[in-house]
Design a protein around this motif. Structure first.
Motif, PDB file in Angstrom:
ATOM      1  N   THR A 289      43.999 -15.168  20.211  1.00  0.00           N
ATOM      2  CA  THR A 289      43.529 -13.716  20.721  1.00  0.00           C
ATOM      3  C   THR A 289      43.976 -12.994  19.456  1.00  0.00           C
ATOM      4  O   THR A 289      44.998 -12.461  19.399  1.00  0.00           O
ATOM      5  CB  THR A 289      44.453 -13.126  21.989  1.00  0.00           C
ATOM      6  OG1 THR A 289      44.391 -14.029  22.846  1.00  0.00           O
ATOM      7  CG2 THR A 289      43.796 -11.726  22.559  1.00  0.00           C
ATOM      8  N   PRO A 290      42.952 -12.343  18.791  1.00  0.00           N
ATOM      9  CA  PRO A 290      43.052 -11.603  17.621  1.00  0.00           C
ATOM     10  C   PRO A 290      43.241  -9.985  17.942  1.00  0.00           C
ATOM     11  O   PRO A 290      42.916  -9.550  19.145  1.00  0.00           O
ATOM     12  CB  PRO A 290      41.846 -11.946  16.855  1.00  0.00           C
ATOM     13  CG  PRO A 290      40.788 -12.200  17.588  1.00  0.00           C
ATOM     14  CD  PRO A 290      41.561 -13.019  18.687  1.00  0.00           C
ATOM     15  N   ASP A 291      43.772  -9.431  16.965  1.00  0.00           N
ATOM     16  CA  ASP A 291      44.135  -7.892  17.244  1.00  0.00           C
ATOM     17  C   ASP A 291      42.943  -7.183  17.493  1.00  0.00           C
ATOM     18  O   ASP A 291      42.629  -6.335  18.154  1.00  0.00           O
ATOM     19  CB  ASP A 291      45.155  -7.443  16.232  1.00  0.00           C
ATOM     20  CG  ASP A 291      46.382  -7.786  16.203  1.00  0.00           C
ATOM     21  OD1 ASP A 291      46.660  -8.202  17.376  1.00  0.00           O
ATOM     22  OD2 ASP A 291      47.049  -7.909  15.000  1.00  0.00           O
ATOM     23  N   GLN A 292      41.665  -7.836  16.360  1.00  0.00           N
ATOM     24  CA  GLN A 292      40.413  -7.357  16.592  1.00  0.00           C
ATOM     25  C   GLN A 292      39.361  -8.249  16.991  1.00  0.00           C
ATOM     26  O   GLN A 292      39.548  -9.321  16.673  1.00  0.00           O
ATOM     27  CB  GLN A 292      39.885  -6.653  15.285  1.00  0.00           C
ATOM     28  CG  GLN A 292      40.790  -5.651  14.475  1.00  0.00           C
ATOM     29  CD  GLN A 292      40.836  -4.235  15.572  1.00  0.00           C
ATOM     30  OE1 GLN A 292      39.838  -4.143  16.076  1.00  0.00           O
ATOM     31  NE2 GLN A 292      41.880  -3.673  15.729  1.00  0.00           N
ATOM     32  N   PRO A 293      38.448  -7.941  17.963  1.00  0.00           N
ATOM     33  CA  PRO A 293      37.603  -9.029  18.519  1.00  0.00           C
ATOM     34  C   PRO A 293      36.773  -9.888  17.152  1.00  0.00           C
ATOM     35  O   PRO A 293      36.629  -9.451  16.154  1.00  0.00           O
ATOM     36  CB  PRO A 293      36.776  -8.456  19.105  1.00  0.00           C
ATOM     37  CG  PRO A 293      37.396  -7.171  19.454  1.00  0.00           C
ATOM     38  CD  PRO A 293      38.267  -6.624  18.553  1.00  0.00           C
ATOM     39  N   GLY A 294      36.518 -11.133  17.503  1.00  0.00           N
ATOM     40  CA  GLY A 294      35.853 -11.949  16.571  1.00  0.00           C
ATOM     41  C   GLY A 294      34.197 -11.818  16.860  1.00  0.00           C
ATOM     42  O   GLY A 294      33.917 -11.203  17.690  1.00  0.00           O
ATOM     43  N   THR A 295      33.432 -12.488  16.221  1.00  0.00           N
ATOM     44  CA  THR A 295      32.125 -12.549  16.344  1.00  0.00           C
ATOM     45  C   THR A 295      31.269 -13.781  16.738  1.00  0.00           C
ATOM     46  O   THR A 295      30.183 -13.518  16.781  1.00  0.00           O
ATOM     47  CB  THR A 295      31.509 -12.046  14.972  1.00  0.00           C
ATOM     48  OG1 THR A 295      31.909 -13.348  13.855  1.00  0.00           O
ATOM     49  CG2 THR A 295      31.931 -10.894  14.333  1.00  0.00           C
ATOM     50  N   GLY A 296      32.018 -14.653  16.988  1.00  0.00           N
ATOM     51  CA  GLY A 296      31.374 -16.033  17.584  1.00  0.00           C
ATOM     52  C   GLY A 296      32.144 -17.163  17.631  1.00  0.00           C
ATOM     53  O   GLY A 296      33.169 -16.920  16.911  1.00  0.00           O
ATOM     54  N   LEU A 297      31.660 -17.982  18.285  1.00  0.00           N
ATOM     55  CA  LEU A 297      32.602 -19.347  18.444  1.00  0.00           C
ATOM     56  C   LEU A 297      31.748 -20.468  18.242  1.00  0.00           C
ATOM     57  O   LEU A 297      30.508 -20.503  18.711  1.00  0.00           O
ATOM     58  CB  LEU A 297      33.089 -19.386  19.779  1.00  0.00           C
ATOM     59  CG  LEU A 297      34.277 -20.332  20.231  1.00  0.00           C
ATOM     60  CD1 LEU A 297      35.634 -19.769  19.509  1.00  0.00           C
ATOM     61  CD2 LEU A 297      34.354 -20.597  21.741  1.00  0.00           C
TER      62      LEU A 297
END
Length: 612
Positions: A289-297
């Motif tokens: 769970t990053p502090d800032q959202p990611g962009t894909g998986l």
């Protein structure tokens, strides 16, 4: 109609027998030895925490982990990845807190694997379960970035009791410093959750353009021989809904009669906002769970068993890369990417306490069937009830028994009403037969007369369906709960050694296969037959009657290789219903039932009702 019902019944039986046969066929040959992990293990000594000088201290005795194939990092055959082995000169350091041991490697500057000290790999053996034992890359290692990925050697900057720091410089331009912190006993935080801080700094004289980087979330594999891979997947939550990328989406297949056929895929990518990403198997998960959202998986297969052919489902695990964007960095500028990494058991009560709905990794709402029967609401409720009983009784088997009895008592008014309605429905069958014969050529009058009869007799025509409608959400809820929650793994009850697995007591050789003897599903079937014999049966055609007789067999075949805890719940529910039905069948019914034409209404005892 008879022919149609017969065809449907035969089709269901064929499907049930096919499911039973395939399940039995996929079972490994019986051996008196304890079940082994899905990945062929080799006993090794896992390094413990380093000494002050930085060299490994005494190894952890009894630790086991799979032996990966001796291949280089990022190896692939074009359709899947292969496990990787650390170079001989790799330095491994450890953080531990009494709950987990986290092994870090300076190659990749990330987590080689994690040992769960309170969860055995094999029942009855002391070695802990190791997550990411056979892997495509270390957990949270960079992927696809030369100088930063798992093939790059990182500098060990600092090692303390609760944290470790690595540093690397890519191409002399981008310096990355990473610190992993594991909470110690008495410190705040979940013992399975690490705080991760990654600082990127431009150490060159020119700007570094914005770019997209990827972190590997680890490799999940089957937990044991009973694991079918249904919950082996990568998952991503966007703040509203969860996307699951199952291993089956990567394998391809011929489909049903050629419909839906697809070729194997190198990878499956899910783009968009990612609040957290995960890879997981039936009972354990790695959730970042990053502090800032990611962009894909991006999900990929990993072949973790070289002793099995590519067509064998058990040969593969699944890995995933978490994508995130790095802003443009001017000379001397830096950016920090923080986050939390959970590597541990899938315990709903634990994950529910996290900030970003990480409990969605339990996968209670993954399938349409689960949503129809509200499993994503029922399963957490059942976990709460079971945990309460377990806290008092100290045994999950007894907790299931008493939770089942509690549910039956709570729903007793509805089931009693439905049972009485079914009893009265059986008594008015002669009248229904008369109506059907009298108005055989007039459907409208037949329907009207039938509804009037139901009203007079105080019969609910759908009342017999209520017990099933009430029971099914709990049945599905128990199924998804027992299938994903690690709480019941290896839980014993009488002869049952694992409530989350079939209670196999032996095998029978048949047609070259070893058919398991599972006791609880057989008891479930017997109790279902007894219950059906006691229930009032309205008139029905021969095909329907035959179908009803085969229903217990169908349930046994479909549930035969499910977790024994599910069959325990169903059996206890059946026994309670049997006792309830015996009492209802012996109770006198003082309400008058409508008599035939020209006859006044009489009570079941033959007495005329009082005139108003």
């Amino acid at each position: 109609m008879d022919k149609k019902n017969t065809i449907i019944g035969v089709a269901l039986l064929i499907a049930a027998f096919a499911a039973f046969w395939l399940s039995a066929r996929n079972q490994p040959k019986h051996s008196p030895a304890a079940a082994q992990p899905a990945v062929a293990p080799a006993t090794v000594q896992a390094p413990a925490a380093p000494t002050a000088a930085g060299s490994p201290a005494a190894p952890v005795s009894g630790a086991t982990q799979p032996t990966p194939a001796p291949v280089s990092y990022a190896s692939s055959n074009g359709l899947y990845d292969l496990p990787t082995a650390l170079p001989a000169e790799a330095q491994v350091v450890t953080l531990a807190n009494g709950t987990i041991e986290v092994f870090f490697s300076d190659f990749g500057g990330a987590i080689r694997d994690v040992a769960f000290l309170k969860h055995q790999a094999v029942k009855g053996q002391p070695a802990p379960y190791v997550f990411n034992a056979a892997h495509a890359a270390p957990i949270l290692s960079f992927t696809g970035v030369p100088g930063l990925d798992a093939s790059a050697k990182w500098e060990l900057v600092e090692k303390a009791a609760d944290h470790v720091t690595f540093r690397a410089v890519a191409d002399g331009h981008l310096e990355i410093t990473r610190t992993f912190t594991l909470p110690q006993p008495g410190q705040p935080g979940d013992p399975y959750r690490l705080q991760v801080s990654t600082t990127l700094r431009n150490v060159s004289d020119s700007a570094i353009a914005a770019q997209r980087l990827s972190l590997n979330l680890g490799t999940a594999t089957l937990v044991d021989k009973n694991d079918t891979g249904l919950y082996l997947n990568a998952a991503a939550w966007d703040g509203d809904s969860t996307t699951y990328i199952g291993r089956d989406k990567l394998t391809g297949g011929s489909g049903l009669f050629g419909i839906g056929a697809s070729d194997p895929k190198r990878y499956v990518e899910h783009t968009g906002t990612i609040v957290w990403g995960a890879v997981k198997n039936q009972f354990f998960a790695s959730i970042f769970t990053p502090d800032q959202p990611g962009t894909g998986l991006v999900a990929r297969r990993v072949k973790v068993r070289s002793d099995l052919p590519d067509v064998a489902s058990a040969a593969f695990g699944i890995t995933s890369d978490f994508n995130f964007d790095v802003p443009r960095l001017e000379p001397g500028a830096s950016a920090t990417l923080g986050g939390k990494l959970y590597v541990g058991p899938k315990e709903y009560s634990r994950l529910k306490e996290f900030e970003k709905r990480e409990e969605k990794a339990m996968q209670f709402d993954a399938y349409f069937f689960n949503k129809i029967f509200l499993a994503h609401y029922v399963a957490p409720f059942l976990i709460w009830i079971l945990s309460a009983f377990h806290g008092v009784l100290g045994n999950w088997g007894w907790a299931i028994l008493f939770a089942t009895l509690l549910l039956k008592v709570v729903t007793l008014p509805l089931t009693l009403s439905a049972a009485k309605s079914s009893k009265r429905m059986a008594k008015i069958q002669p009248r229904l037969k008369e109506i059907n014969e009298k108005y055989a050529d007039n459907p409208q009058k037949k329907q009207k007369a039938t509804l009037e009869l139901f009203k007079e007799a105080k019969v609910n025509p759908v009342g017999g369906c209520l017990p099933i409608l009430i029971t099914m959400p709990f049945f599905v809820g128990f199924y998804v709960m027992l299938s994903t929650s690690s709480d019941l793994r290896f839980a014993e009850w009488f002869w049952i050694k694992d409530l989350a697995a079939p209670d196999t007591i032996g095998h029978i050789p048949l047609f070259g296969m070893q058919l398991p003897i599972n006791v609880m599903p057989l008891l479930m079937g017997i109790s279902s037959i007894v219950q059906m014999q006691l229930m009032p049966t309205p008139s029905m055609d021969n095909a329907q009657a035959k179908m009803m007789k085969f229903m217990p067999l169908l349930f046994v075949l479909f549930c035969y290789n499910f977790g024994s805890g599910l069959a325990l719940y169903w059996t206890i529910s059946n026994i309670f219903t049997i006792g309830q039905q015996i009492i209802i069948n012996r109770m006198p019914d003082h309400d008058p039932l409508p008599a035939g034409p020209g006859v006044k209404n009489v009570t079941p005892a033959g007495k005329r009702p009082k005139q108003k």
